[in-house]
Design a protein around this motif. Structure first.
Motif, mmCIF file in Angstrom:
data_model
loop_
_atom_site.group_PDB
_atom_site.id
_atom_site.type_symbol
_atom_site.label_atom_id
_atom_site.label_comp_id
_atom_site.label_asym_id
_atom_site.label_seq_id
_atom_site.Cartn_x
_atom_site.Cartn_y
_atom_site.Cartn_z
ATOM 1 N N PHE A 185 -5.362 -12.173 23.733
ATOM 2 C CA PHE A 185 -6.582 -12.331 24.529
ATOM 3 C C PHE A 185 -6.829 -13.808 24.798
ATOM 4 O O PHE A 185 -6.678 -14.648 23.905
ATOM 5 C CB PHE A 185 -7.794 -11.742 23.803
ATOM 6 C CG PHE A 185 -9.092 -12.006 24.530
ATOM 7 C CD1 PHE A 185 -9.389 -11.328 25.702
ATOM 8 C CD2 PHE A 185 -9.989 -12.960 24.058
ATOM 9 C CE1 PHE A 185 -10.558 -11.587 26.400
ATOM 10 C CE2 PHE A 185 -11.174 -13.220 24.741
ATOM 11 C CZ PHE A 185 -11.462 -12.536 25.917
ATOM 12 N N VAL A 186 -7.224 -14.124 26.047
ATOM 13 C CA VAL A 186 -7.537 -15.498 26.431
ATOM 14 C C VAL A 186 -8.896 -15.498 27.124
ATOM 15 O O VAL A 186 -9.104 -14.757 28.086
ATOM 16 C CB VAL A 186 -6.469 -16.089 27.374
ATOM 17 C CG1 VAL A 186 -6.681 -17.605 27.521
ATOM 18 C CG2 VAL A 186 -5.061 -15.795 26.887
ATOM 19 N N GLY A 187 -9.824 -16.322 26.623
ATOM 20 C CA GLY A 187 -11.162 -16.354 27.207
ATOM 21 C C GLY A 187 -11.788 -17.725 27.152
ATOM 22 O O GLY A 187 -11.108 -18.733 26.877
ATOM 23 N N ASN A 188 -13.091 -17.764 27.401
ATOM 24 C CA ASN A 188 -13.845 -19.015 27.435
ATOM 25 C C ASN A 188 -14.845 -19.017 26.277
ATOM 26 O O ASN A 188 -15.588 -18.046 26.088
ATOM 27 C CB ASN A 188 -14.588 -19.136 28.771
ATOM 28 C CG ASN A 188 -15.246 -20.489 28.956
ATOM 29 O OD1 ASN A 188 -16.078 -20.919 28.161
ATOM 30 N ND2 ASN A 188 -14.893 -21.167 30.037
ATOM 31 N N THR A 189 -14.881 -20.103 25.515
ATOM 32 C CA THR A 189 -15.718 -20.146 24.311
ATOM 33 C C THR A 189 -17.211 -20.196 24.622
ATOM 34 O O THR A 189 -18.025 -20.030 23.717
ATOM 35 C CB THR A 189 -15.371 -21.365 23.435
ATOM 36 O OG1 THR A 189 -15.622 -22.576 24.171
ATOM 37 C CG2 THR A 189 -13.917 -21.332 22.998
ATOM 38 N N PHE A 190 -17.574 -20.423 25.892
ATOM 39 C CA PHE A 190 -18.984 -20.424 26.262
ATOM 40 C C PHE A 190 -19.390 -19.121 26.938
ATOM 41 O O PHE A 190 -20.491 -19.002 27.462
ATOM 42 C CB PHE A 190 -19.308 -21.627 27.161
ATOM 43 C CG PHE A 190 -19.475 -22.899 26.382
ATOM 44 C CD1 PHE A 190 -20.734 -23.337 25.995
ATOM 45 C CD2 PHE A 190 -18.369 -23.642 25.998
ATOM 46 C CE1 PHE A 190 -20.884 -24.496 25.247
ATOM 47 C CE2 PHE A 190 -18.511 -24.804 25.254
ATOM 48 C CZ PHE A 190 -19.772 -25.238 24.880
ATOM 49 N N SER A 191 -18.519 -18.148 26.910
ATOM 50 C CA SER A 191 -18.827 -16.808 27.421
ATOM 51 C C SER A 191 -19.130 -15.887 26.248
ATOM 52 O O SER A 191 -18.332 -15.786 25.314
ATOM 53 C CB SER A 191 -17.638 -16.253 28.207
ATOM 54 O OG SER A 191 -17.737 -14.845 28.343
#
Length: 435
Positions: free
Chosen positions: A361-367
């Protein structure tokens, strides 16, 4: 000795042995009993009887309950709000009455909110089975009195500090408030309540949330479609080591939660200026470059792009990925109709489940969406006793594309289960690692 002759006694002009007297006496006694059984405090409001259908098989004389306002906003804000309500009930030694969630995304126009029952999204009995002994969820049919209620007004504003809020909760866990069968919290959405609990407690609540079969099956369809394409693409490069059916169950895929829509970019740019940081926003190009640089990623591999619907017509999100990375979103995958037949909350729940099950999984830490997925994946690793939490040689690895990591790839990311609150997950942080 002279005997005293007594005349028949009268009460309000009625003879004691008359039928009318006996009926009047019965009425007086009944009124006295009713008075004694009324709540001993006067500042309560009754609950509309239409919400109650008493279950005669339940012994609820000793049960105490907590009722909270309708839970609103996006799926993951609602999950956090629900968990916070559960932990509040735990602190008050009460059962949380099953709250209403919001199926729609409208949050400014309250009248446009579409409510949906918790048990239409998550499995009620499974929640209590998994969280038994920690927190408990109850139904309104368990409440035996519609009058024994105290309304707790949550404080608000800058003067309502964390310490004041905690003190209020401690007071309401004691007499006289603990004698009410129900405490009803009025005021703002639980997501906005002060946070008094460690990340580990929230993770325990989230672990107990299991989607109902109908929604889980929809996620199964999407994951199966992703893996079918993966099997086809891998078989073109080399013969499959397992039979097709086995490959369909295990074929790995990557999920990328892309936050690049217009309103997000406006928000994150403002946030970067306010926090004086530069690692919140990521362009399409940066995301593509960093995902392509994940060290050790076995290709060809399908990448599911979890994107907002208004980006589905933007073909550029499907172009320019590294060699062997095969990008698909809902439309290209052919599952858009699966999503569209459901309200916003259910669509988001399906997407969340697809990302949660991904091999990488790859995401944004502010989401909040990305952060909750990483929290759950970290909890899964801990449950399996994983010694390390980063790298492709472990199960459930996650990465943050807004932070640079090894070889200009995304930074390895695991939730910090030692955090004393959910602040970093609720509002974002660029201080993440795999420790």
């Amino acid at each position: 000795m002279e005997l005293l002759c007594l005349k028949p006694l009268k009460f309000f002009g009625l003879h004691m042995n008359s039928l009318a007297y006996k009926c009047a006496a019965f009425l007086v006694i009944a009124l006295m009993i009713r008075t004694l059984w009324l709540p001993r405090f006067s500042n309560f409001r009754g609950i509309p009887n239409s919400r109650f259908s008493l279950d005669p098989n339940l012994d609820n004389e000793k049960s105490k309950f907590l009722e909270v306002p309708q839970i609103v906003w996006g799926l993951n804000n609602q999950k956090i709000a629900f968990a916070r309500a559960c932990l509040t009930a735990r602190m008050l030694n009460r059962t949380l009455l099953m709250p209403s969630l919001s199926a729609s995304l409208f949050y400014k126009e309250v009248e446009q909110l579409r409510s949906i029952s918790f048990d239409k999204v998550f499995r009620f009995d499974e929640f209590n089975a998994r969280c038994g002994g920690f927190v408990r969820l109850g139904r309104y049919s368990e409440v035996s009195s519609t009058r024994d209620v105290f309304e707790l007004q949550k404080g608000s504003g800058r003067r309502w500090t964390v310490d004041k809020d905690l003190q209020q909760l401690r007071e309401f866990a004691k007499a006289p408030y603990d004698e009410y069968q129900m405490i009803r919290v009025v005021g703002k959405n639980p997501f906005l309540w002060h946070d008094h609990w460690p990340a580990r407690d929230y993770a325990k609540i989230f672990e107990c949330l299991v989607l109902v079969e109908e929604i889980s099956r929809e996620a199964d369809k999407v994951v199966s479609k992703i893996r079918e394409i993966g099997v086809e693409e891998r078989s073109r490069v080399a013969p499959l080591q397992n039979n097709v059916n086995a490959a369909l169950q295990t074929m790995p895929y990557v999920a990328v939660h892309m936050r690049i829509e217009k309103d997000w970019m406006i928000h994150c740019k403002k946030l970067e200026r306010r926090l004086n940081v530069t690692e919140i926003c990521s362009s399409k190009e940066q995301i593509k470059q960093r995902v392509a640089n994940i060290v050790g990623l076995d290709t060809p591999i399908v990448m599911y792009l979890a994107v907002a619907d208004d980006l589905l017509e933007d073909n550029s999100i499907l172009e320019g990925w590294g060699e062997g990375l095969l990008p698909y979103e809902k439309k290209k995958l052919g599952v858009l109709d699966t999503y569209k037949k459901h309200p916003y909350l259910i669509q988001s729940a399906i997407d969340y489940e697809v990302c949660l099950r991904s091999n990488v999984f790859v995401g944004n830490t502010f989401s909040t969406f990305s952060s909750l997925i990483v929290l759950e994946r970290t909890q899964l690793m801990m449950s399996e006793g994983a010694a390390k939490r980063c790298g492709l040689d472990i199960r459930w690895p996650s990465y943050a594309y807004n932070l640079e990591g090894e070889s200009n790839g995304p930074r390895g990311w695991a939730a910090n289960m030692s955090d004393v609150s959910l602040q970093a997950i609720s509002y974002g942080s660029n201080h993440v690692s795999c420790q």
